[in-house]
Design a protein around this motif. Structure first.
Motif, PDB file in Angstrom:
ATOM      1  N   SER A 161       0.805  -1.257  -0.092  1.00  0.00           N
ATOM      2  CA  SER A 161      -0.161   0.001   0.009  1.00  0.00           C
ATOM      3  C   SER A 161       0.777   1.274  -0.001  1.00  0.00           C
ATOM      4  O   SER A 161       0.404   2.255  -0.686  1.00  0.00           O
ATOM      5  N   LYS A 162       2.020   1.107   0.971  1.00  0.00           N
ATOM      6  CA  LYS A 162       2.791   2.461   0.830  1.00  0.00           C
ATOM      7  C   LYS A 162       3.529   2.527  -0.779  1.00  0.00           C
ATOM      8  O   LYS A 162       3.585   3.640  -1.219  1.00  0.00           O
ATOM      9  N   ALA A 163       3.744   1.258  -1.090  1.00  0.00           N
ATOM     10  CA  ALA A 163       4.373   1.548  -2.523  1.00  0.00           C
ATOM     11  C   ALA A 163       3.362   2.301  -3.696  1.00  0.00           C
ATOM     12  O   ALA A 163       3.744   2.917  -4.315  1.00  0.00           O
ATOM     13  N   GLY A 164       2.247   1.549  -3.622  1.00  0.00           N
ATOM     14  CA  GLY A 164       1.340   2.306  -4.566  1.00  0.00           C
ATOM     15  C   GLY A 164       1.175   3.843  -4.131  1.00  0.00           C
ATOM     16  O   GLY A 164       1.046   4.504  -5.301  1.00  0.00           O
ATOM     17  N   SER A 165       1.201   4.306  -2.915  1.00  0.00           N
ATOM     18  CA  SER A 165       1.029   5.742  -2.525  1.00  0.00           C
ATOM     19  C   SER A 165       2.144   6.302  -3.322  1.00  0.00           C
ATOM     20  O   SER A 165       2.149   7.609  -3.766  1.00  0.00           O
ATOM     21  N   ASP A 166       3.489   5.794  -3.042  1.00  0.00           N
ATOM     22  CA  ASP A 166       4.853   6.201  -3.811  1.00  0.00           C
ATOM     23  C   ASP A 166       4.623   6.565  -5.320  1.00  0.00           C
ATOM     24  O   ASP A 166       5.077   7.456  -5.892  1.00  0.00           O
ATOM     25  N   HIS A 167       3.994   5.277  -5.863  1.00  0.00           N
ATOM     26  CA  HIS A 167       3.684   5.467  -7.347  1.00  0.00           C
ATOM     27  C   HIS A 167       2.893   6.940  -7.664  1.00  0.00           C
ATOM     28  O   HIS A 167       2.949   7.571  -8.749  1.00  0.00           O
ATOM     29  N   LEU A 168       1.846   6.962  -7.005  1.00  0.00           N
ATOM     30  CA  LEU A 168       0.961   7.831  -7.259  1.00  0.00           C
ATOM     31  C   LEU A 168       1.663   9.281  -7.154  1.00  0.00           C
ATOM     32  O   LEU A 168       1.448  10.138  -7.804  1.00  0.00           O
TER      33      LEU A 168
END
Ligand code: NAD
Ligand code: TYD
Length: 355
Positions: A161-168
Motif C-alpha cells: 500500500s505504501k508502494a502504491g502511494s509512492d507511485h501516485l
C-alpha cells in the motif's frame, strides 16, 4: 505555515514538536485519531497557538479542500498512514483505504489548491511524502543496501500500500509537475512510539514482567533510525531537497532482532534492575510472521552528499535515551495501552504460541 497529516502518531508528533522548537512557525495538524493517534503526544503544545489540530480523515476531500483554502500552507508533510505490518496481515482493508486511497484523495485536493496559488507561492510549494524502506522488499545478508534506484518489490500488504502511494506521488510530479519529495526511512524508534512495534513493545513488556516475543529465530535484520534524527533529515529535505526527487534515510545501525532485544534488556538491567535475574530471562521465541522480510538496509549516500545530513545518534545513545524516556513516562504508556490495545495483544500473540 505547514500542514502535517498524521501528526498525532509517533513520527508525526515528534516532527511537530521538533519543527516548532527548531523553526518556530505554525503547523496545521490533520489527524483521524485512529488507535495510533494520541493527542497526549502533543500535550506540551496545548496552549501554543502555533499548533492547530483538526480531527479528520485525509479521505474527506471537502474537509481537506477547506483547510487548504483557509490556512494556505506552503508545504504538506504527509505522515498519515496505517503503519504496522502485523496489523496489515490481520486486516489489510484500512491500509488500502488510508495509504493508497487517502494519499490519492489528498493529492487531488493539493493539486487543485496548488494550481490556484499565485506564482511565488506556487513555485515555493512542496509536498513531502513519508514512505518506507519496506517498499524495496527484502535483502539477503550480503546484498548491497537499498539505494533510491533499487527496484520496488513490496512483500506485505503494508509495504504494497505504501508502494502504491509512492507511485501516485511520482505520477503527480511527472504528469502535473506537482513539486513532490519522497523519503524512504528505516525503522524508527524513540519517545511516543505505540507499544506495538518491536522496541516500544519490548520495553513495555519487560517493565510489566511479561514475555518478550521474538519472531522466528530473531535473526531478521533491521536498520534503526532514532526519530529525532529522522525529524532533522525531513527538515533538510523540505528546505533543500530537489522537487521530484526521492531520498533514503537510515541510521547506520543494522542489527538482528535478538541483538536489539538483548540490548534493551541490558539497558533496563542497568537502569531498573529486576529483583532477581535479568530481563533477558523474559525472552520468548514465538511463531514467525508470515512473509517476514529478512533484512532491510539503507544506503544514505545521496542525502548526505546533496543535503549534508547524517544521523547524530548511534544505536547505543538513541536506545539509552529511549529507554530512559519510557521509564520517565509511565503514565503515557498507561494511557495508550487501553482496551483496544489489549484486544490487539490477544489477536497477535495468543495465537502464536512459543517455538
Ligand atoms: P503511526 O501509526 O504511529 O501514526 C499514524 C498517524 O496517522 C496516527 O496518528 C493516525 O491517527 C493517523 N491516521 C491514520 N489514518 C488516517 C487518516 N485516514 N486520515 C488522517 N490521519 C490518519 O505511524 P508512524 O510510525 O508515526 O509512521 C508515520 C509515517 O512514517 C507512515 O507513513 C509510515 O508508513 C512511515 N514510516 C514509519 C516507520 C516507523 O518505523 N514507524 C518507518 C518507515 C516509514
Ligand atoms: P516492527 O517493529 O513491527 O517493524 P517492521 O516489521 O516494520 O520492521 O518489527 C521489527 C522487527 O521485529 C521485525 O523483524 C519483526 C520483529 N518483531 C518481533 O520479533 N516481535 C514482535 O513482537 C514484533 C512486534 C516485531
Amino acid at each position: 505555515m505547514i500542514m502535517v497529516t498524521g501528526g498525532a502518531g509517533f513520527i508525526g508528533a515528534n516532527f511537530i514538536l521538533d519543527w516548532i522548537a527548531a523553526e518556530g512557525t505554525a503547523v496545521l495538524n490533520l489527524d483521524k485519531l485512529t488507535y495510533a493517534g494520541n493527542l497526549g503526544n502533543l500535550a506540551s503544545l496545548t496552549n501554543d497557538s502555533r499548533h492547530i489540530f483538526v480531527r479528520g480523515d485525509i479521505n474527506d476531500r471537502p474537509l481537506v479542500g477547506r483547510l487548504l483554502a483557509e490556512h494556505k500552507p506552503r508545504a504538506i508533510v504527509h505522515f498519515a498512514a496505517e503503519s504496522h505490518v502485523d496489523r496489515s496481515i490481520h486486516g489489510p482493508d484500512e491500509f488500502i483505504q488510508t495509504n493508497l486511497l487517502g494519499t490519492f484523495n489528498l493529492l487531488e485536493e493539493v493539486r487543485s489548491y496548488w494550481n490556484g496559488l499565485a506564482q511565488e507561492a506556487h513555485s515555493a510549494f512542496r509536498f513531502l511524502h513519508i514512505s518506507t524502506d519496506e517498499v524495496y522488499g527484502s535483502l539477503n545478508a550480503d546484498d548491497a543496501p537499498f539505494r533510491e534506484d533499487t527496484p520496488y518489490a513490496p512483500n506485505s500488504p503494508y509495504s504494497a500500500s505504501k508502494a502504491g502511494s509512492d507511485h501516485l506521488v511520482r505520477a503527480y510530479h511527472h504528469t502535473y509537475e506537482l513539486p513532490t519529495l519522497t523519503t524512504h526511512c528505516s525503522n524508527n524508534y524513540g519517545p511516543y512510539q505505540f507499544p506495538e512495534k518491536l522496541i516500544a513493545l519490548v520495553v513495555h513488556n519487560a517493565l510489566a514482567g511479561k514475555a518478550l516475543p521474538v519472531y522466528g529465530k530473531g535473526l531478521n535484520v533491521r536498520d534503526w533510525l532514532y526519530v529525532g534524527d529522522h525529524c532533522s533529515s525531513l527538515r533538510s529535505v523540505l528546505a533543500r531537497g530537489r522537487a521530484g526527487e526521492t531520498y533514503n534515510i537510515g541510521g547506520n545501525n543494522e542489527l538482528t532482532n535478538i541483538e536489539v532485544v538483548r540490548m534493551i534488556c541490558g539497558e533496563l538491567d542497568r537502569l531498573r534492575p529486576r529483583a532477581s535475574g535479568t530481563y533477558a530471562d523474559l525472552i520468548s521465541f514465538v511463531t514467525d510472521r508470515p512473509g517476514h522480510d529478512l533484512r532491510y538496509a539503507i544506503d544514505a549516500t545521496k542525502i548526505n552528499r546533496e543535503l549534508g545530513w547524517r544521523p547524530q545518534e548511534t544505536f547505543a545513545t538513541g536506545l539509552a535515551k529511549t529507554v530512559r524516556w519510557y521509564l520517565d513516562h509511565a503514565e503515557w504508556v498507561r494511557d495508550v495501552t487501553s482496551g483496544a490495545y489489549r484486544n490487539w495483544v490477544e489477536q497477535n500473540y495468543l495465537s502464536r504460541g512459543n517455538t
